[in-house]
Design a protein around this motif. Structure first.
Motif, short mmCIF file in Angstrom:
data_model
loop_
_atom_site.label_atom_id
_atom_site.label_comp_id
_atom_site.label_asym_id
_atom_site.label_seq_id
_atom_site.Cartn_x
_atom_site.Cartn_y
_atom_site.Cartn_z
N VAL A 166 0.83 -1.20 0.00
CA VAL A 166 0.00 0.00 0.00
C VAL A 166 0.87 1.26 0.00
O VAL A 166 0.50 2.29 -0.58
N GLY A 167 2.04 1.18 0.62
CA GLY A 167 2.95 2.33 0.60
C GLY A 167 3.45 2.65 -0.80
O GLY A 167 3.50 3.81 -1.21
N PHE B 221 2.31 6.05 -2.84
CA PHE B 221 3.29 7.02 -3.36
C PHE B 221 3.01 7.31 -4.83
O PHE B 221 3.01 8.47 -5.26
N ALA B 222 2.77 6.26 -5.61
CA ALA B 222 2.50 6.45 -7.04
C ALA B 222 1.25 7.30 -7.26
O ALA B 222 1.23 8.19 -8.12
N GLY B 223 0.20 7.05 -6.48
CA GLY B 223 -1.02 7.84 -6.62
C GLY B 223 -0.81 9.29 -6.24
O GLY B 223 -1.35 10.19 -6.87
N PHE C 186 -3.69 3.18 -4.52
CA PHE C 186 -3.27 4.21 -5.47
C PHE C 186 -4.19 5.42 -5.38
O PHE C 186 -3.74 6.57 -5.34
N SER C 187 -5.49 5.17 -5.35
CA SER C 187 -6.46 6.26 -5.25
C SER C 187 -6.34 6.99 -3.92
O SER C 187 -6.51 8.21 -3.85
N ALA C 188 -6.05 6.24 -2.87
CA ALA C 188 -5.87 6.86 -1.56
C ALA C 188 -4.71 7.83 -1.57
O ALA C 188 -4.80 8.94 -1.03
#
Length: 393
Positions: free
Chosen positions: A51-52, A56-58, A252-254
């Motif tokens: 999730v990290g 970051f990408a999002g 990603f959305s988060a």
């Protein structure tokens, strides 16, 4: 360049990093993979790591809209000074830290929005009612829409007359079609965003509405066919892979939504500083979210996965599909949205569809809703009070 302003910006920057860490350790780091962990599809620590990365990408590719709304869209007539920015970030992060410590999901969007409005109004700013109405509508509708969609999906997936290779494939195709039209910063020209659908249209030399629909349907059908084939070959493994993919998309959305809560307040300060771009600010916020997810998220992941519903892979998929859809709508609108509210509501809806009232904890839900409301009110009061007690230039 004024040295005092630089020092204040550096201080605000550290406060922003702390806020980003808290977000990664709390809402954006915990909620996307809580359903997957609850379904035993992935261990808690591995979920925090994944999730990290996606958060970051999002943050880097989708964080601009919400950052702009937080930084410049909530108060009219004034721009927050550096001291006001620091106050906003410390209030928001402090309340979030309390939530992480106690195990209850304090909503980041509520705390940051409340503190920004409180500080801004105390400084003599004017309310931006149109934006407040938009935000309020999203906040109020989210639990009903997310819970209803999750309930509907979870009611269909276990049915013997609707095999998962068809139902889950259709859901995956829907997500794929939406993803094809999600805006990414790296797909557009300099200073703008673009979509996968738009990029494919350009490559094919087509730029009509019919072509846009056709490309989206083609992507949806391709994704649905792939998932259909995978689940037909391996039911258990296929469902697990769909669940983890959805969790990654929600993470990603988060990142794209929540990074704005950490770095958005910094944007007004960039007007007086040269050489610092919005992208650099987003990257810094993304790093903070990543580190927070790795170091602080496991506690909240366990809390959400174990306390809200007895989740299996099908109900988890039912929870994550509306979570992704609602999150992307909020990012498109530039509305700060609570991922706790999104995912918790979806978990409740999916759990209630199969397990009824026995699958959820009314006490936990009531305390969570109370914490959401109290976090906004307290953040507003603290923000307003800080300016009254300690006047800011």
């Amino acid at each position: 360049m004024d040295l005092t302003l630089v020092l204040l910006f550096v201080t605000a920057g550290f406060a922003s990093l702390f806020m980003a860490w808290v977000i990664g350790a709390g809402s954006s780091g915990a909620t996307p993979f809580a359903p997957a962990v609850g379904a035993n599809a992935i261990p808690t620590m591995r979920a925090a790591f994944v999730v990290g990365i996606f958060g970051f990408a999002g943050a880097v590719t989708q964080g601009a809209n919400v950052s702009e709304a937080i930084g410049r869209g909530l108060i009219g007539g004034v721009s927050l000074p550096a001291t006001g920015v620091i106050a906003v970030l410390l209030i928001g992060a402090g309340l979030m830290a309390v939530g992480i410590r106690t195990g209850y999901p304090i909503a980041t969007a509520f705390t940051v929005t409340g503190s920004v409005i409180g500080v801004g109004l105390a400084l003599g700013g004017t309310p931006v009612w149109a934006k407040y109405q938009q935000i309020g509508a999203v906040w109020v509708l989210t639990p009903f829409v997310g819970g209803f969609i999750a309930y509907g999906i979870a009611s269909i997936l276990p049915r013997a007359d609707v095999p998962e290779r068809f139902s889950v494939a259709v859901l995956a195709g829907l997500v794929g079609g939406v993803l094809a039209n999600v805006e990414f910063s790296f797909l557009g020209p300099a200073g703008s965003t673009g979509t996968v659908s738009g990029t494919l249209q350009e490559l094919a030399g087509l730029a009509t509405a019919t072509a846009a629909v056709g490309v989206s349907l083609a992507v949806a059908l391709a994704v649905a066919a792939l998932v259909y084939w995978d689940i037909r070959q391996d039911m258990t493994g296929g469902l697990r892979r769909v669940l983890l993919t959805l969790g990654s998309l929600v993470a990603f959305s988060a990142g794209g939504s929540q990074v704005g809560l950490a770095v958005g307040p910094l944007l007004p300060l960039l007007d007086d500083l040269e050489g610092i771009s919005t992208m650099a600010i987003l990257v810094g916020g993304g790093v903070g979210i990543l580190v927070g997810s790795w170091t602080g998220a496991p506690r909240m992941i366990k809390s959400l996965a174990q306390d809200y519903s007895s989740l299996g892979p099908r109900r988890s998929i039912a929870a994550l599909v509306p979570s992704f859809l609602i999150a992307q709508v909020a990012i498109l609108l530039g509305v700060p949205v609570s991922f706790n509210e999104i995912v918790v509501s979806a978990i409740i809806g999916s759990g209630a569809a199969v397990g009824g009232r026995d699958a959820i904890s009314p006490r936990k839900i009531s305390m969570t809703i109370g914490a959401w409301i109290a976090s906004f009110a307290l953040a507003f009061v603290l923000g307003y009070g800080v300016v009254v007690v300690f006047p800011m230039a």
